[in-house]
Design a protein around this motif. Structure first.
Motif, PDB file in Angstrom:
ATOM      1  N   LEU A 157      40.567  49.571  52.288  1.00 37.41           N
ATOM      2  CA  LEU A 157      40.038  48.758  53.392  1.00 37.41           C
ATOM      3  C   LEU A 157      41.111  48.169  54.286  1.00 37.41           C
ATOM      4  O   LEU A 157      40.901  47.946  55.466  1.00 37.41           O
ATOM      5  N   MET A 158      42.274  47.848  53.702  1.00 34.09           N
ATOM      6  CA  MET A 158      43.275  47.125  54.485  1.00 34.09           C
ATOM      7  C   MET A 158      44.646  47.805  54.479  1.00 34.09           C
ATOM      8  O   MET A 158      45.583  47.306  55.093  1.00 34.09           O
ATOM      9  N   GLY A 159      44.750  48.922  53.776  1.00 36.61           N
ATOM     10  CA  GLY A 159      46.023  49.633  53.761  1.00 36.61           C
ATOM     11  C   GLY A 159      47.110  48.903  52.985  1.00 36.61           C
ATOM     12  O   GLY A 159      48.298  49.044  53.282  1.00 36.61           O
ATOM     13  N   ILE A 160      46.714  48.129  51.986  1.00 41.12           N
ATOM     14  CA  ILE A 160      47.715  47.428  51.170  1.00 41.12           C
ATOM     15  C   ILE A 160      48.144  48.342  50.020  1.00 41.12           C
ATOM     16  O   ILE A 160      47.307  48.815  49.257  1.00 41.12           O
ATOM     17  N   PRO A 161      49.453  48.640  49.919  1.00 36.72           N
ATOM     18  CA  PRO A 161      49.907  49.569  48.888  1.00 36.72           C
ATOM     19  C   PRO A 161      49.858  48.961  47.482  1.00 36.72           C
ATOM     20  O   PRO A 161      50.039  47.747  47.315  1.00 36.72           O
ATOM     21  N   ALA A 162      49.607  49.824  46.509  1.00 32.70           N
ATOM     22  CA  ALA A 162      49.427  49.376  45.122  1.00 32.70           C
ATOM     23  C   ALA A 162      50.592  48.532  44.627  1.00 32.70           C
ATOM     24  O   ALA A 162      50.396  47.561  43.900  1.00 32.70           O
ATOM     25  N   GLN A 163      51.816  48.879  45.055  1.00 31.84           N
ATOM     26  CA  GLN A 163      52.954  48.138  44.487  1.00 31.84           C
ATOM     27  C   GLN A 163      53.029  46.694  44.979  1.00 31.84           C
ATOM     28  O   GLN A 163      53.746  45.886  44.431  1.00 31.84           O
ATOM     29  N   ASP A 164      52.260  46.356  46.020  1.00 30.78           N
ATOM     30  CA  ASP A 164      52.268  44.971  46.501  1.00 30.78           C
ATOM     31  C   ASP A 164      51.312  44.063  45.728  1.00 30.78           C
ATOM     32  O   ASP A 164      51.268  42.856  45.971  1.00 30.78           O
ATOM     33  N   TRP A 165      50.520  44.640  44.812  1.00 29.55           N
ATOM     34  CA  TRP A 165      49.504  43.849  44.132  1.00 29.55           C
ATOM     35  C   TRP A 165      50.045  42.587  43.433  1.00 29.55           C
ATOM     36  O   TRP A 165      49.493  41.500  43.606  1.00 29.55           O
ATOM     37  N   PRO A 166      51.153  42.692  42.654  1.00 28.94           N
ATOM     38  CA  PRO A 166      51.613  41.465  41.980  1.00 28.94           C
ATOM     39  C   PRO A 166      51.896  40.329  42.968  1.00 28.94           C
ATOM     40  O   PRO A 166      51.546  39.171  42.711  1.00 28.94           O
ATOM     41  N   LEU A 167      52.488  40.657  44.112  1.00 28.95           N
ATOM     42  CA  LEU A 167      52.760  39.649  45.136  1.00 28.95           C
ATOM     43  C   LEU A 167      51.461  39.071  45.687  1.00 28.95           C
ATOM     44  O   LEU A 167      51.272  37.853  45.760  1.00 28.95           O
ATOM     45  N   ILE A 168      50.532  39.963  46.078  1.00 31.47           N
ATOM     46  CA  ILE A 168      49.250  39.503  46.617  1.00 31.47           C
ATOM     47  C   ILE A 168      48.525  38.622  45.601  1.00 31.47           C
ATOM     48  O   ILE A 168      47.995  37.565  45.936  1.00 31.47           O
ATOM     49  N   ALA A 169      48.517  39.060  44.348  1.00 27.74           N
ATOM     50  CA  ALA A 169      47.804  38.308  43.314  1.00 27.74           C
ATOM     51  C   ALA A 169      48.379  36.895  43.200  1.00 27.74           C
ATOM     52  O   ALA A 169      47.642  35.911  43.101  1.00 27.74           O
ATOM     53  N   ARG A 170      49.710  36.788  43.267  1.00 20.96           N
ATOM     54  CA  ARG A 170      50.337  35.474  43.140  1.00 20.96           C
ATOM     55  C   ARG A 170      50.001  34.595  44.346  1.00 20.96           C
ATOM     56  O   ARG A 170      49.655  33.427  44.206  1.00 20.96           O
ATOM     57  N   LEU A 171      50.065  35.168  45.549  1.00 20.95           N
ATOM     58  CA  LEU A 171      49.806  34.371  46.751  1.00 20.95           C
ATOM     59  C   LEU A 171      48.337  33.950  46.842  1.00 20.95           C
ATOM     60  O   LEU A 171      48.026  32.844  47.274  1.00 20.95           O
ATOM     61  N   VAL A 172      47.436  34.839  46.428  1.00 20.03           N
ATOM     62  CA  VAL A 172      46.018  34.488  46.437  1.00 20.03           C
ATOM     63  C   VAL A 172      45.773  33.351  45.439  1.00 20.03           C
ATOM     64  O   VAL A 172      45.082  32.376  45.744  1.00 20.03           O
ATOM     65  N   ALA A 173      46.377  33.448  44.265  1.00 15.81           N
ATOM     66  CA  ALA A 173      46.205  32.389  43.265  1.00 15.81           C
ATOM     67  C   ALA A 173      46.733  31.059  43.806  1.00 15.81           C
ATOM     68  O   ALA A 173      46.109  30.011  43.630  1.00 15.81           O
ATOM     69  N   MET A 174      47.891  31.088  44.505  1.00 10.99           N
ATOM     70  CA  MET A 174      48.438  29.849  45.069  1.00 10.99           C
ATOM     71  C   MET A 174      47.486  29.254  46.100  1.00 10.99           C
ATOM     72  O   MET A 174      47.412  28.040  46.276  1.00 10.99           O
ATOM     73  N   SER A 175      46.730  30.107  46.774  1.00 10.88           N
ATOM     74  CA  SER A 175      45.846  29.631  47.834  1.00 10.88           C
ATOM     75  C   SER A 175      44.488  29.155  47.332  1.00 10.88           C
ATOM     76  O   SER A 175      43.788  28.465  48.058  1.00 10.88           O
ATOM     77  N   VAL A 176      44.079  29.559  46.136  1.00  7.35           N
ATOM     78  CA  VAL A 176      42.755  29.126  45.665  1.00  7.35           C
ATOM     79  C   VAL A 176      42.800  28.324  44.367  1.00  7.35           C
ATOM     80  O   VAL A 176      41.822  27.677  44.008  1.00  7.35           O
ATOM     81  N   ALA A 177      43.891  28.373  43.628  1.00  6.25           N
ATOM     82  CA  ALA A 177      43.960  27.636  42.350  1.00  6.25           C
ATOM     83  C   ALA A 177      45.290  26.903  42.298  1.00  6.25           C
ATOM     84  O   ALA A 177      46.091  27.080  41.388  1.00  6.25           O
ATOM     85  N   GLU A 178      45.491  26.037  43.308  1.00  8.73           N
ATOM     86  CA  GLU A 178      46.793  25.393  43.487  1.00  8.73           C
ATOM     87  C   GLU A 178      47.127  24.382  42.396  1.00  8.73           C
ATOM     88  O   GLU A 178      48.255  23.926  42.291  1.00  8.73           O
ATOM     89  N   HIS A 179      46.125  24.018  41.578  1.00 11.09           N
ATOM     90  CA  HIS A 179      46.392  23.072  40.492  1.00 11.09           C
ATOM     91  C   HIS A 179      46.682  23.769  39.177  1.00 11.09           C
ATOM     92  O   HIS A 179      47.011  23.126  38.195  1.00 11.09           O
ATOM     93  N   ASP A 180      46.488  25.085  39.130  1.00 14.95           N
ATOM     94  CA  ASP A 180      46.671  25.763  37.851  1.00 14.95           C
ATOM     95  C   ASP A 180      48.153  25.824  37.498  1.00 14.95           C
ATOM     96  O   ASP A 180      48.971  26.210  38.323  1.00 14.95           O
ATOM     97  N   PRO A 181      48.499  25.426  36.261  1.00 12.62           N
ATOM     98  CA  PRO A 181      49.922  25.390  35.886  1.00 12.62           C
ATOM     99  C   PRO A 181      50.619  26.754  35.983  1.00 12.62           C
ATOM    100  O   PRO A 181      51.831  26.802  36.191  1.00 12.62           O
ATOM    101  N   ASP A 182      49.887  27.854  35.856  1.00  9.89           N
ATOM    102  CA  ASP A 182      50.525  29.171  35.983  1.00  9.89           C
ATOM    103  C   ASP A 182      50.875  29.493  37.434  1.00  9.89           C
ATOM    104  O   ASP A 182      51.618  30.437  37.701  1.00  9.89           O
ATOM    105  N   THR A 183      50.288  28.757  38.354  1.00 14.35           N
ATOM    106  CA  THR A 183      50.401  29.085  39.768  1.00 14.35           C
ATOM    107  C   THR A 183      51.238  28.072  40.527  1.00 14.35           C
ATOM    108  O   THR A 183      52.006  28.426  41.409  1.00 14.35           O
ATOM    109  N   ALA A 184      51.054  26.786  40.214  1.00 12.33           N
ATOM    110  CA  ALA A 184      51.615  25.705  41.026  1.00 12.33           C
ATOM    111  C   ALA A 184      53.142  25.768  41.053  1.00 12.33           C
ATOM    112  O   ALA A 184      53.778  26.059  40.052  1.00 12.33           O
TER     113      ALA A 184
END
Ligand code: HEM
Lengths: 403, 76
Positions: A157-184
């Motif tokens: 849908l957006m042309g995001i390459p598979a190898q970028d997933w770990p980065l995207i996953a981390r940034l999405v977590a920072m944006s929606v679960a900013e209090h989680d100790p694994d993310t903050a």
């Protein structure tokens, strides 16, 4: 958060409950709190520092707030971490825009994401899901295993390459679960939000520049073709990626945890013909997108409670989808509930634009899971996400037996 | 050098126009001056269209001064 109430609802003192506190969702019992609210105080003022919001707990109340766009506006931000902060994307980003302007931005994307249009991605999604589940056996963390599920569609849908997933996953977590100790980050939740937001924006801006130079005919190009600013394009990419990446994997994880708790896994796995109904129930029951925020545009009432123009209103989807007046025995995960509407994808003009895709992907996940594993056993402690918005499990240690 | 001075002048103009701030220096922080992520995206798209320069968005979002942008451009 606990996905079924486990404390005495009658003993809950609502005056001492803080629905804006992520700890309630990590270690507390929000479903018991919501049940108490539905019984005693369905629309309750929740003070937060010098401001606050009306917390709406019933199905009727939540549906009203979601569908009465003239009275409850999205332009003041739609999630609690925006409370009291101006929303820069209003009028440009679909999630922060009210009808009728909304249709102008949403229409072209909606066509690309309709059920008929997403069906073409089924084979790619299945291949991706097989890649996630196909080699697993013995002990593993189910939550970790399914967390890259969104890559099944972020690529096409957006042309995001598979190898970028770990980065995207981390940034999405920072944006929606900013209090989680694994993310903050060390500087705290606000800094986590700001950094996640900016890094994700930067990533998506580079992505849209790429699409501009080399069009791919995907959703990003559909956005670039709209009469909106570059900032608007990136803001919509941001909505899409949060929508697509944050919630979906929590449906299979939360459901499996409950099937293991109740011993229902073999029954579900044996009835594959019932998967579409079971998936719908799993979505209702997990409701991973936990709340949405609106701002009242005029004085009004919800469930008999007076709301003033300008007040913030938060509808709790997790609560409305367990409203006993709509769902008999609401905490029970029952794949045979039929024809029942739920609010897990919202309602009205902002109804989740990715719902058809999410249903398709979830059916495939359940099919592949039941196909591959004859049984699972819980093999450790379940850890819940610390977030007022994202209801989910981030660690589900299991032992899985392939067929 | 000529191009750099021209770029610096134009960036200062663009910033004050977008932010509605009359005086901007090369050391000012875009977000501290009231910029938001959407304006930042508009700005980089303008720079791309006007100068054909592709600046890595991370520079503007994480080191948001004109001095940093210029340094990034000279490194390209
Ligand atoms: C199980 C998975 C999902 C859940 C529970 C979910 C839930 C929701 C809900 C409740 C809304 C309404 C928000 C509001 O009223 O303000 C929404 C909107 C949205 N969702 Fe989803 N979603 C899911 C999957 C997806 C996927 C796969 C995509 C992308 C392909 C997506 C993209 C969006 C977008 C862009 C919006 C904003 C639409 C608008 O404001 O007009 N979601 N989602």
């Amino acid at each position: 958060m606990n996905l079924v109430p486990s404390t005495d609802v009658a003993a809950i003192d609502l005056a001492r409950i803080d629905l804006s506190d992520p700890a309630l969702f990590a270690d507390g019992d929000p479903h018991a709190v919501w049940q108490a609210m539905r019984q005693r105080d369905p629309v309750r003022w929740q003070a937060v520092d010098s401001t606050g919001f009306w917390a709406v707990s019933t199905f009727d109340g939540a549906e009203r707030v979601l569908t009465d766009h003239a009275t409850f506006s999205s332009t003041g931000g739609v999630v609690l971490n925006m409370l009291g902060r101006p929303e820069p994307a209003q009028g440009q980003q679909f999630s922060a825009t009210d009808p009728p302007e909304l249709a102008r931005i949403r229409g072209p994307l909606q066509r690309e994401l309709a059920m008929r249009a997403v069906q073409q991605h089924a084979a790619v999604v299945r291949e991706h899901v097989r890649g996630l589940l196909g080699s697993l056996s013995g002990s593993f963390d189910f939550a970790t295993a399914v967390s890259p599920l969104p890559m099944a569609f972020l690529g096409p849908l957006m042309g995001i390459p598979a190898q970028d997933w770990p980065l995207i996953a981390r940034l999405v977590a920072m944006s929606v679960a900013e209090h989680d100790p694994d993310t903050a980050v060390e500087e705290g939740p606000q800094a986590t939000l700001d950094r996640g937001h900016r890094e994700l924006f930067a990533y998506l801006l580079n992505l849209s520049l790429e699409h501009r130079k080399r069009p791919r005919g995907d959703l990003v190009n559909a956005l670039l073709a709209l009469p909106i600013s570059a900032g608007g394009v990136v803001a919509n990419c941001y909505s899409l990626i949060l929508g697509a990446a944050a919630a979906i994997a929590h449906v299979p994880t939360g459901t499996l945890a409950e099937l293991l708790r109740t011993g229902q896994y073999p029954t579900w796995a044996a009835r594959r013909a019932h998967i579409p109904g079971a998936v719908e129930e799993a979505i209702r029951w997990t409701s991973p997108a936990g709340h949405f925020l609106r701002t009242a545009t005029r004085d009004t009432f919800i469930d008999g409670t007076a709301i003033a123009a300008g007040d913030a209103v938060v509808l709790w989807i997790g609560s409305s989808n367990r409203d006993e007046r709509y769902f008999p025995d609401p905490h029970r995960l029952n794949p045979f509930r039929r024809g029942q509407r739920h609010l897990a994808f919202g309602a009205g003009a902002h109804y989740c634009i990715g719902a058809a895709l999410a249903r398709l992907a979830l059916r495939i996940v359940f099919e592949e899971m039941f196909q591959r594993f004859s049984s699972f056993e819980l093999a450790g402690d379940i850890v819940h996400v610390r977030s007022t918005w994202l209801a989910g499990i981030k660690s589900l240690p299991v032992v899985g037996r392939p067929r | 050098m000529q191009q750099r001075a021209e770029l610096e002048g134009r960036l200062i103009e663009l910033w004050s126009e977008k932010l509605g701030v009359p005086t901007v220096t090369a050391e000012d922080n875009f977000f501290a001056l009231g910029g938001d992520s959407l304006l930042a995206a508009d700005l980089l798209m303008d720079i791309y269209e006007e100068f054909g320069l592709e600046i890595d968005a991370a520079v503007l979002f994480l080191r948001p001064t004109i001095a940093d942008l210029l340094q990034e451009v000279s490194a390209v």
